[in-house]
Each structure stands twice: as structure tokens, then as C-alpha cells.
Design a protein around this motif. Sequence first.
Motif, PDB file in Angstrom:
ATOM      1  N   PHE A  30       1.015  -1.095  -0.157  1.00  0.00           N
ATOM      2  CA  PHE A  30      -0.234  -0.377  -0.434  1.00  0.00           C
ATOM      3  C   PHE A  30       1.076   1.356   0.125  1.00  0.00           C
ATOM      4  O   PHE A  30       1.617   1.212   1.024  1.00  0.00           O
ATOM      5  N   ASN A  31       0.555   2.102  -0.641  1.00  0.00           N
ATOM      6  CA  ASN A  31       0.902   3.069  -0.857  1.00  0.00           C
ATOM      7  C   ASN A  31       0.506   4.529  -0.839  1.00  0.00           C
ATOM      8  O   ASN A  31      -0.750   4.437  -2.212  1.00  0.00           O
ATOM      9  N   GLY A  32      -0.394   5.398  -0.105  1.00  0.00           N
ATOM     10  CA  GLY A  32      -1.293   6.361   0.135  1.00  0.00           C
ATOM     11  C   GLY A  32      -1.408   6.866  -1.186  1.00  0.00           C
ATOM     12  O   GLY A  32      -2.626   7.355  -2.039  1.00  0.00           O
ATOM     13  N   LYS A  33      -0.234   8.359  -1.439  1.00  0.00           N
ATOM     14  CA  LYS A  33      -0.211   8.205  -2.568  1.00  0.00           C
ATOM     15  C   LYS A  33      -0.722   7.861  -3.869  1.00  0.00           C
ATOM     16  O   LYS A  33      -1.079   8.306  -4.926  1.00  0.00           O
ATOM     17  N   ALA A  34      -0.335   6.659  -4.318  1.00  0.00           N
ATOM     18  CA  ALA A  34      -0.399   6.446  -5.683  1.00  0.00           C
ATOM     19  C   ALA A  34      -1.619   4.992  -5.763  1.00  0.00           C
ATOM     20  O   ALA A  34      -2.299   5.952  -6.248  1.00  0.00           O
ATOM     21  N   PHE A  35      -2.139   5.281  -4.571  1.00  0.00           N
ATOM     22  CA  PHE A  35      -3.556   4.728  -4.608  1.00  0.00           C
ATOM     23  C   PHE A  35      -4.780   5.922  -5.133  1.00  0.00           C
ATOM     24  O   PHE A  35      -5.381   5.888  -5.040  1.00  0.00           O
ATOM     25  N   ASP A  36      -4.422   7.265  -4.124  1.00  0.00           N
ATOM     26  CA  ASP A  36      -5.624   7.994  -4.582  1.00  0.00           C
ATOM     27  C   ASP A  36      -5.715   8.724  -5.569  1.00  0.00           C
ATOM     28  O   ASP A  36      -6.013   8.877  -6.236  1.00  0.00           O
ATOM     29  N   GLU A  37      -4.078   8.055  -5.943  1.00  0.00           N
ATOM     30  CA  GLU A  37      -3.676   8.620  -8.263  1.00  0.00           C
ATOM     31  C   GLU A  37      -4.628   7.281  -8.806  1.00  0.00           C
ATOM     32  O   GLU A  37      -5.640   8.269  -9.858  1.00  0.00           O
ATOM     33  N   ALA A  38      -4.922   6.474  -8.408  1.00  0.00           N
ATOM     34  CA  ALA A  38      -5.555   5.458  -9.087  1.00  0.00           C
ATOM     35  C   ALA A  38      -6.710   5.394  -9.250  1.00  0.00           C
ATOM     36  O   ALA A  38      -7.681   5.253 -10.176  1.00  0.00           O
TER      37      ALA A  38
END
Length: 182
Positions: A30-38
Motif C-alpha cells: 500500500f502506498n497512499g499517494k499512489a492509491f489516491d492517484e489510482a
Amino acid sequence: MKATPTAIPDVLVIEPKVFGDARGFFYESFNGKAFDEAVGRHVEFVQDNHSRSVKGVLRGLHYQVQQPQGKLVRAVRGSVFDVAVDIRRSSSTFGKWVGIELTEENHKQLWVPPGFAHAFLVLSETADFLYKTTDYYAPAHERCIAWNDAAINIEWPEIGMIPVLSAKDQAGVSLNKADTFE
């Protein structure tokens, strides 16, 4: 991280970049920044859950009518068939479902946003299932739709046995009698 929309575009298959060699593998689960972008918006997770089940256990279709939970789910041991059902009446995909096999080998995750019922069926001898939620567990608001409701018609994989259900899941109601979202 790669995010792929399913037949219900709000439900996403998340595939982390896995780095592996003869020693094993590494990936950011999990990576919050990458997930939010996704997903195209900020998502805050407040709770992590871990479930271990034996082959044939079916958990679901669960959801909360208040404090609805988005879930980011994955299998870290074994294999499950994971399902999300759209129970938002205003949605063009209301009553439709998507399913995907999540395994310790494929490292795939499924993003199940609030407004969906969720279930999984264990395909391997045992499975450890991890999931992050966007709201806290609220038993007073939890509901269950029958896993085999003909109106939804989920195509569960054949496992050579009748699924094992909890008493709560045995009491699941049909979609037409369920509390749903607008």
C-alpha cells in the motif's frame, strides 16, 4: 501500481509492482499517494483486518448501511474468489457483480468502494485475507445479502463442496429485501 477498472468501473483491480529474484520478492502493498492517484481522490483508511479461513468458507455478502466501508482487499496466503456487488440504487450497475481470484502468487488487490456488498470464497486449503477499511466496523449497521441470491446470480467457482457459512451469513436476505444505498 497499476489500477484497472472492472466491468463496474468504480471497482478497481490494483496490481502492485513486484520485484522478485531467487531470494524472494518485495512490493509496496500500500502506498497512499499512489492509491489516491489510482482512484482519483483521497481515500483514508482507518482499520486493517486479517481473516484466516479454510477451504469452502464463504464470508459475505457484507456491508454497513451507516458508516459504509470502502475496502482494499487481498489474499496474502492461499487463494480466494472475491466479489463486489453494487447496491447503489441510483447506479446503472445496481445489482451487478464483479469477481476476481486473489492469490498469494498474483498479489492482486481489489478496491471495493462504499456502496457495495462484499464477499469471498476460499479456494485453497487455507487463506489469509487482509483488508483495509475506510470506516470502523459497526455491528449495529452491518447487513448481509444472501450469497446465492438468484437476482444477483453470482457465478461462484466450483469447489466440490457446499460453501461453509456463519449463522449470520446463512440469514442473508435477498437483494429485493435488503437495505441498500440511494
